[in-house]
Write an enzyme that holds these catalytic residues in place. Structure first.
Site, PDB file in Angstrom:
ATOM      1  CG  ASP A  46      -1.091   0.594   1.269  1.00 23.13           C
ATOM      2  OD1 ASP A  46      -1.662   0.641   0.157  1.00 23.13           O
ATOM      3  OD2 ASP A  46      -0.052   1.224   1.518  1.00 23.13           O
ATOM      4  CE  LYS A  72      -0.606   4.258  -0.919  1.00 23.63           C
ATOM      5  NZ  LYS A  72       0.492   3.321  -0.571  1.00 23.63           N
ATOM      6  CB  CYS A 132       0.928   4.008   3.124  1.00 24.59           C
ATOM      7  SG  CYS A 132       2.324   3.348   2.176  1.00 24.59           S
TER       8      CYS A 132
END
Length: 246
Positions: A47, A156, A189
């Site tokens: 991310d 994702k 995450c």
């Protein structure tokens, strides 16, 4: 090199996978020093994308301080080349939803938007990009990070990069069993993906300075404690690079 392949001939199939020369390193880590095989290791970068890190991205637009979110960029730029050269794989794991959000339950659609009154996943930002939508500026890597041709990208759709994605299949086709974790947010995450990796049987190592978070410091402290206590190990990029040049 494709590590999960057969050798095919007209009248014969060799089911043995290609051999991979071990690339063994020993490095300082916590709670113990580690020896690992970089030829069976992947770096999973979670991310590090505009919506989580850029001042024009989603989190900044709803008032989150993202000033520290790009801290991993420079150490990553210094660490990934020698890791690749030593045989490690690199996987870029970015949140990139379907434009129609058809696979997202309400509990995911309303992350950071608990009452539906703010900007949520799939909504449009001031710059016209749609939040965390695959192929958009929002889902793109932050400036300074450029994948190499041999790297792999996986989209994702949840906090964990393993749920409802091909990540596990990709890693197993790479013949990987050890994962080094980088990215944001450390306590969200990154941790969710790391804990699922540990449950799936991967060896997991969180690289502290290759991760960052917009959460308070105590969230990072708790994450590091729990990784060392129940999931795996932690190290730093400096310790990794020192092991590579030893």
């Amino acid at each position: 090199m494709n590590r999960d392949t057969w050798t095919l001939e007209r009248d014969h199939v060799d089911l043995r996978r290609p051999g991979v020369e071990p690339r063994v390193v020993t490095l300082d880590a916590a709670p113990q020093r580690l020896t690992l095989d970089l030829a069976r290791t992947a770096v999973v970068v979670v991310d590090l994308q505009n919506d989580f890190c850029h001042p024009d991205g989603w989190l900044a637009s709803i008032g989150v301080d993202v000033s520290g979110a790009t801290a991993p960029v420079e150490p990553l730029r210094a660490t990934l080349p020698p890791l690749r050269a030593a045989g490690a794989q690199v996987v870029w794991l970015n949140w990139g939803n379907r434009p129609d959000r058809a696979n997202l339950p309400p509990g995911v659609r309303h992350v950071y938007d608990p009452d539906g009154s703010s900007t949520g996943i799939g909504d449009e930002l001031a710059n016209g990009s749609r939040v965390l939508t695959e192929g958009s500026w929002s889902a793109a890597l932050v400036d300074g990070l450029v994948p190499e041709p041999q790297d792999v990208a996986v989209a994702k759709f949840r906090m964990s990069g393993f749920f409802d994605t091909e990540l596990d299949s990709v890693l197993r086709r790479m013949r990987v069993d050890t994962l080094l974790f980088a990215g944001v947010n450390t306590d969200q995450c990154v941790l969710a993906t790391l804990s699922d990796a540990a449950c799936l049987g991967y060896d997991v190592v969180l690289v502290e300075d290759l991760c960052a978070t917009t959460s308070p410091r105590f969230c990072t402290d708790a994450t590091l404690y729990n990784v060392r206590q129940v999931f795996g190990f932690t190290t730093t990029s400096a310790q990794l690079r020192a092991a590579l040049t030893a």
